[in-house]
Design a protein around this motif. Structure first.
Motif, PDB file in Angstrom:
ATOM      1  N   ASP A  80      -7.780 -11.631  -4.426  1.00  0.00           N
ATOM      2  CA  ASP A  80      -7.112 -12.918  -4.583  1.00  0.00           C
ATOM      3  C   ASP A  80      -5.946 -13.096  -3.616  1.00  0.00           C
ATOM      4  O   ASP A  80      -5.494 -14.229  -3.391  1.00  0.00           O
ATOM      5  CB  ASP A  80      -6.614 -13.096  -6.023  1.00  0.00           C
ATOM      6  N   PHE A 136      -6.193 -13.060  -0.684  1.00  0.00           N
ATOM      7  CA  PHE A 136      -6.770 -13.749   0.473  1.00  0.00           C
ATOM      8  C   PHE A 136      -7.191 -15.181   0.151  1.00  0.00           C
ATOM      9  O   PHE A 136      -7.947 -15.789   0.902  1.00  0.00           O
ATOM     10  CB  PHE A 136      -7.923 -12.925   1.052  1.00  0.00           C
ATOM     11  N   HIS A 137      -6.688 -15.725  -0.961  1.00  0.00           N
ATOM     12  CA  HIS A 137      -6.797 -17.163  -1.179  1.00  0.00           C
ATOM     13  C   HIS A 137      -6.190 -17.892   0.015  1.00  0.00           C
ATOM     14  O   HIS A 137      -5.111 -17.520   0.503  1.00  0.00           O
ATOM     15  CB  HIS A 137      -5.982 -17.572  -2.427  1.00  0.00           C
ATOM     16  N   LYS A 158     -10.552 -24.401  -6.076  1.00  0.00           N
ATOM     17  CA  LYS A 158      -9.853 -23.150  -5.774  1.00  0.00           C
ATOM     18  C   LYS A 158     -10.483 -22.000  -6.551  1.00  0.00           C
ATOM     19  O   LYS A 158     -10.643 -22.078  -7.771  1.00  0.00           O
ATOM     20  CB  LYS A 158      -8.372 -23.280  -6.140  1.00  0.00           C
ATOM     21  N   THR A 195     -12.862 -20.838  -0.403  1.00  0.00           N
ATOM     22  CA  THR A 195     -11.422 -21.039  -0.529  1.00  0.00           C
ATOM     23  C   THR A 195     -10.653 -19.738  -0.283  1.00  0.00           C
ATOM     24  O   THR A 195      -9.470 -19.653  -0.594  1.00  0.00           O
ATOM     25  CB  THR A 195     -11.054 -21.633  -1.912  1.00  0.00           C
ATOM     26  N   PHE A 196     -11.351 -18.751   0.264  1.00  0.00           N
ATOM     27  CA  PHE A 196     -10.752 -17.462   0.614  1.00  0.00           C
ATOM     28  C   PHE A 196     -10.901 -17.191   2.107  1.00  0.00           C
ATOM     29  O   PHE A 196     -11.842 -17.680   2.749  1.00  0.00           O
ATOM     30  CB  PHE A 196     -11.450 -16.319  -0.128  1.00  0.00           C
ATOM     31  N   ASP A 197     -10.006 -16.379   2.631  1.00  0.00           N
ATOM     32  CA  ASP A 197     -10.158 -15.828   3.979  1.00  0.00           C
ATOM     33  C   ASP A 197     -10.964 -14.538   3.844  1.00  0.00           C
ATOM     34  O   ASP A 197     -10.423 -13.434   3.864  1.00  0.00           O
ATOM     35  CB  ASP A 197      -8.779 -15.557   4.592  1.00  0.00           C
ATOM     36  N   ALA A 198     -12.275 -14.694   3.700  1.00  0.00           N
ATOM     37  CA  ALA A 198     -13.144 -13.542   3.451  1.00  0.00           C
ATOM     38  C   ALA A 198     -13.143 -12.574   4.630  1.00  0.00           C
ATOM     39  O   ALA A 198     -13.148 -11.352   4.434  1.00  0.00           O
ATOM     40  CB  ALA A 198     -14.563 -14.019   3.148  1.00  0.00           C
ATOM     41  N   TYR A 249     -10.126 -10.451   4.463  1.00  0.00           N
ATOM     42  CA  TYR A 249     -10.237  -9.432   3.413  1.00  0.00           C
ATOM     43  C   TYR A 249     -11.064  -8.250   3.896  1.00  0.00           C
ATOM     44  O   TYR A 249     -10.670  -7.082   3.728  1.00  0.00           O
ATOM     45  CB  TYR A 249     -10.867 -10.075   2.181  1.00  0.00           C
ATOM     46  N   PHE A 280      -1.563 -12.038  -4.719  1.00  0.00           N
ATOM     47  CA  PHE A 280      -1.627 -13.412  -5.217  1.00  0.00           C
ATOM     48  C   PHE A 280      -0.735 -13.545  -6.444  1.00  0.00           C
ATOM     49  O   PHE A 280      -0.873 -12.805  -7.413  1.00  0.00           O
ATOM     50  CB  PHE A 280      -3.063 -13.794  -5.580  1.00  0.00           C
ATOM     51  N   GLY A 286     -12.155  -8.423  -7.501  1.00  0.00           N
ATOM     52  CA  GLY A 286     -12.364  -9.830  -7.184  1.00  0.00           C
ATOM     53  C   GLY A 286     -13.768 -10.270  -7.554  1.00  0.00           C
ATOM     54  O   GLY A 286     -14.638  -9.453  -7.836  1.00  0.00           O
ATOM     55  N   TRP A 342     -19.179 -11.790   2.830  1.00  0.00           N
ATOM     56  CA  TRP A 342     -18.918 -10.959   1.652  1.00  0.00           C
ATOM     57  C   TRP A 342     -19.799  -9.712   1.603  1.00  0.00           C
ATOM     58  O   TRP A 342     -19.367  -8.663   1.100  1.00  0.00           O
ATOM     59  CB  TRP A 342     -19.134 -11.776   0.370  1.00  0.00           C
TER      60      TRP A 342
END
Length: 209
Positions: free
Chosen positions: A54, A56-57, A72, A77-80, A83, A107, A132, A142
Motif C-alpha cells: 500500500d 505504492f498507492h 482507489k 491505482t498503484f505504482d506496481a 513496488y 501508507f 497486499g 504484478w
C-alpha cells in the motif's frame, strides 16, 4: 497447504532462520486480515520488518487528477513497477551496490496517502514481510512479484465476515454508512474477485481471523 495462525508463525520463524534475508508475501482480498497477520508475524520474528504494498498507492491528488479516486485500491491505482523495483532492490537484484539501508514507503490511512522513506530495511534484516492484495496476480507487472518472494501466503476469510469488516473500516475512516456499503460492494468487490482468482499461486493458505 493450509495453516492456522500458529503454524504460520512457526513457518515464518523457520524462514527467518535461514542464512541471508528472506522475503515473505501475504496476499488476500480486501478486508481479509492481511495487515493483521503481517503485524503478528513481524512481532513474532525478532528483527523482522514490514513493507506494505500500500506504500505504492499513487498520491491521492494524482488519483483525483486521473479520475480514479473512486476506485482507489484497484490495480491501476498503484505504482506496481515501483513496488517490484523495491523488492528487487531489497533482494540485491537491481545491479547496484547494495546499501546498508533500503528505504521503503508507508501508507498512512489517517491521511489516505503514502509517506516516502518511512521504513528502514537494513542489510542484516532476517525477514521482510510484504503484504497486499495483488502479490499473486498473474498479470504484468504484478506477476513478477511472486518470483521475488521465498513464500507467499493467501489469507482466507469467510466472505460475509470480510465484507462486514471492510464496511466497518470504511466507516471508521470517515465514510458514511451508505458510502461505505457502496465502496465495499462496488470497487472493493471487483478487486476481491481479481485477488481470489490468484489464490492458486500461493504457497500456503492461512485461516483468517
Amino acid at each position: 497447504m493450509r495453516l492456522d495462525e500458529g503454524e504460520a508463525l512457526a513457518a515464518a520463524r523457520d524462514l527467518a532462520a535461514r542464512p541471508g534475508l528472506a522475503l515473505l508475501g501475504i496476499a488476500g482480498q480486501p478486508g481479509a486480515g492481511k495487515s493483521t497477520l503481517a503485524e503478528r508475524v513481524v512481532a513474532a520474528v525478532p528483527g523482522a520488518v514490514l513493507v506494505g504494498m500500500d506504500g505504492f498507492h499513487l498520491a491521492h491528488a494524482t488519483l483525483t487528477a486521473l479520475g480514479r479516486v473512486d476506485r482507489k485500491g484497484a490495480p491501476d491505482t498503484f505504482d506496481a513497477l515501483g513496488y517490484v523495483a523495491l523488492l528487487r532492490r531489497i533482494r540485491g537484484l537491481d545491479g547496484l551496490d547494495h546499501p546498508e539501508v533500503v528505504w521503503a514507503p508507508h501508507f498512512d490511512r489517517g491521511i489516505e496517502d503514502a509517506i516516502a522513506g518511512a521504513v528502514a530495511v537494513a542489510a542484516d534484516v532476517p525477514l521482510v514481510v510484504t503484504e497486499g492484495n495483488y502479490l499473486l496476480v498473474d498479470e504484468p507487472p504484478w506477476r513478477d512479484v511472486v518470483g521475488l518472494l521465498d513464500a507467499c501466503w493467501y489469507v482466507d476469510l469467510d466472505e460475509d465476515v470480510r465484507r462486514t469488516r471492510l464496511q466497518a473500516r470504511h466507516e471508521r475512516y470517515g465514510r458514511t454508512r451508505e458510502e461505505a456499503r457502496a465502496r465495499t460492494w462496488g470497487s472493493d468487490e471487483r478487486n476481491a474477485a481479481l485477488v481470489s482468482a490468484s489464490r492458486s499461486r500461493a504457497t500456503a493458505v492461512i485461516d483468517g481471523k
